[in-house]
Scaffold this active site. Structure first.
Site, PDB file in Angstrom:
ATOM      1  N   HIS A  20     -63.440  53.855  -0.919  1.00 51.93           N
ATOM      2  CA  HIS A  20     -63.201  52.974  -0.249  1.00 51.93           C
ATOM      3  C   HIS A  20     -64.196  52.017  -0.123  1.00 51.93           C
ATOM      4  O   HIS A  20     -65.205  52.012  -0.501  1.00 51.93           O
ATOM      5  CB  HIS A  20     -63.320  53.587   1.596  1.00 51.93           C
ATOM      6  N   ASN A  52     -57.774  52.042   4.815  1.00 56.04           N
ATOM      7  CA  ASN A  52     -58.401  51.813   6.089  1.00 56.04           C
ATOM      8  C   ASN A  52     -59.754  50.450   6.079  1.00 56.04           C
ATOM      9  O   ASN A  52     -60.482  51.156   6.300  1.00 56.04           O
ATOM     10  CB  ASN A  52     -59.450  52.859   6.288  1.00 56.04           C
ATOM     11  N   HIS A 190     -58.771  64.372  -1.746  1.00 57.82           N
ATOM     12  CA  HIS A 190     -59.807  65.283  -1.360  1.00 57.82           C
ATOM     13  C   HIS A 190     -60.088  67.468  -0.963  1.00 57.82           C
ATOM     14  O   HIS A 190     -59.938  67.266  -0.061  1.00 57.82           O
ATOM     15  CB  HIS A 190     -60.512  64.724  -0.687  1.00 57.82           C
ATOM     16  N   ASP A 263     -64.317  59.610  -3.924  1.00 60.50           N
ATOM     17  CA  ASP A 263     -64.430  59.076  -1.915  1.00 60.50           C
ATOM     18  C   ASP A 263     -65.703  58.629  -1.479  1.00 60.50           C
ATOM     19  O   ASP A 263     -65.789  58.852  -0.704  1.00 60.50           O
ATOM     20  CB  ASP A 263     -63.363  60.687  -1.007  1.00 60.50           C
ATOM     21  N   GLY A 282     -68.858  60.068   5.627  1.00 61.35           N
ATOM     22  CA  GLY A 282     -68.184  59.779   4.518  1.00 61.35           C
ATOM     23  C   GLY A 282     -70.054  59.259   3.752  1.00 61.35           C
ATOM     24  O   GLY A 282     -71.128  59.286   4.710  1.00 61.35           O
TER      25      GLY A 282
HETATM   26  C1  NCD Z   1     -63.796  57.839   4.853  1.00 56.37           C
HETATM   27  C2  NCD Z   1     -64.144  56.397   5.184  1.00 56.37           C
HETATM   28  O1  NCD Z   1     -65.598  56.570   5.574  1.00 56.37           O
HETATM   29  O2  NCD Z   1     -63.035  55.430   4.873  1.00 56.37           O
HETATM   30  N1  NCD Z   1     -64.927  58.748   5.033  1.00 56.37           N
HETATM   31  C3  NCD Z   1     -64.924  60.110   4.087  1.00 56.37           C
HETATM   32  O3  NCD Z   1     -66.060  60.865   4.600  1.00 56.37           O
HETATM   33  N2  NCD Z   1     -63.784  60.271   3.326  1.00 56.37           N
HETATM   34  C4  NCD Z   1     -62.381  58.224   5.867  1.00 56.37           C
HETATM   35  C5  NCD Z   1     -61.977  59.834   6.214  1.00 56.37           C
HETATM   36  O4  NCD Z   1     -61.358  60.270   5.561  1.00 56.37           O
HETATM   37  O5  NCD Z   1     -62.287  60.064   6.884  1.00 56.37           O
HETATM   38 ZN    ZN Z   2     -60.310  60.643   3.240  1.00 58.96          ZN
HETATM   39 ZN    ZN Z   3     -61.107  58.902   1.459  1.00 55.49          ZN
END
Ligand code: NCD
Ligand code: ZN
Ligand code: ZN
Ligand code: ZN
Length: 383
Positions: A20, A52, A190, A263, A282
């Protein structure tokens, strides 16, 4: 430039298919400039960014915005995912052809995960038609409302609502059936539970086109390791039980799970300070991924170095049909130099990411990248 690589490992550039970058829209958490530098410091030369953002990556304009920023301000290769529905709302499919033409390499619902079966089936059919993969974040949202952590020992101890294993596996099972029906390549985001691993293993045995990824934290931490109500241990999917951790390890070892991804999900300190219940999900991942797995799997004799490198370089390229950088004959190389000997503590203050949200602070690790080379150019160097 002459590079002294004495005593160092020279590896193909690491590839991270799930990150992200937050830009556009959440530049206080991360930008393409800081995110790609963080990736480079972690030894990554190619990263695939999730949609996102705000705006969501659901129009050709936003795809072009990201590719342009990556070109002018980024230091590693950035592959944007297209969002499968308009504004991530799960109501209307995006224009897959237009997004493909603008440069997305795959479609996903990550960061949303609320698609109805019909919506997902339509998205899969569309992606199959275009010969592109669907990458799905799997969660039945009706089962996770208001739950910040795994349903288990930790949630009970602290009186928190828990995210049950089946919220993930129900979607994996559903999406495997939809993939079978549509013929799409379905890549599972994941993986974190024993049940998901089991379903993916069966699907592969049946010849269904499914691949899967796992994050370092789901291979190294369980909910029993969470020290208290610290939101640096809060992520999606949550840290599961030790039994799930073992299943994920088994899954990557026997080939059920194909690749490792981080992630990487940066958030600001203020956001994470809101506590376990209110903070966003996250953790950051780029700058600890390789040393964590090298130290805890390779140095402990569980995996060969070759096995780990495969899951972070060759396999992701294979799974997504990537054909550039070191993987293309005659192209200038993407390489990562790694010091396999020096032990160092994880120190978030040194991160190039804007995010400091990691549960691995203070871990003593070996296997630190020292130089990252993209298309023959040094884009990050330790000194
Ligand atoms: C993701 C994010 O922060 O964009 N966070 C995460 O813990 N993987 C969004 C999500 O998939 O919940
Ligand atoms: Zn996710
Ligand atoms: Zn993710
Ligand atoms: Zn899903």
């Amino acid at each position: 430039e002459r590079i002294d690589a004495k005593g160092q490992l020279i590896a193909p550039g690491l590839i991270d298919m799930h990150v992200h970058l937050r830009e556009p829209g959440f530049e206080h958490k991360e930008t393409i400039a800081t995110g790609t530098r963080s990736a480079a410091r972690g030894g990554f030369t190619t990263i695939a960014c999730m949609p996102n953002t705000r705006p969501v990556i659901d129009t050709p304009e936003t795809v072009r915005y990201i590719l342009d920023k990556a070109e002018t301000e980024g230091v590693v290769r950035v592959l944007p995912y297209g969002c499968i529905t308009d504004n991530q709302l799960g109501r209307e499919l995006t224009d897959f052809e237009a997004l493909k033409d603008a440069g997305v390499f795959a479609f996903t619902d990550d960061g949303v995960g609320v698609q109805s079966a019909q919506m997902m089936k339509d998205a899969m059919a569309k992606a199959a038609e275009l010969g592109m993969p669907i990458v799905a974040h799997c969660e039945d949202n009706t089962l996770v409302v208001g739950a910040p952590v795994n349903e288990g020992a930790f949630s009970r101890k602290h009186g928190l609502k828990g995210i049950p294993n089946e919220s993930e596996a129900i979607h994996v099972g559903r999406d495997i059936l939809l993939a079978e029906a549509t013929g799409v390549h379905y890549h599972v985001c994941h993986v974190s539970t024993e049940q998901s691993v089991r379903l993916i293993r069966q699907a592969k045995q049946l010849g269904i086109k499914v691949t899967a990824e796992v994050c370092p934290h789901h291979l190294l931490l369980s909910d029993e390791d969470i020290p208290g109500l610290d939101a640096n241990w809060k992520m999606n999917p949550p840290l599961r039980s030790p039994r799930d951790v073992q299943a994920c390890i088994k899954g990557i070892e026997d080939g059920t799970i194909d690749i490792v991804v981080t992630d990487h999900a940066p958030h600001s300190e203020e956001e994470k300070a809101k506590g376990m219940q209110a903070a966003p999900f996250g953790i950051v991942g780029f700058e600890t991924a390789f040393p964590l797995l090298y130290t805890h799997f390779v140095l402990k004799g569980k995996w060969t170095l070759q096995f780990l490198l495969d899951r972070m370089t060759v396999k992701p390229a294979e799974v997504f049909g990537l054909s550039w950088g070191t993987l293309q004959e005659g192209a200038a190389a993407d390489l990562t130099l790694i010091d396999l000997d020096t032990e160092k503590e994880v120190n978030p203050a040194e991160f190039l990411s804007k995010g400091r949200n990691t549960p691995f602070t203070g871990w003593k690790l070996k296997g630190w990248p020292t130089r990252t080379i993209v298309a023959g150019q040094v884009v990050w160097s330790e000194a």
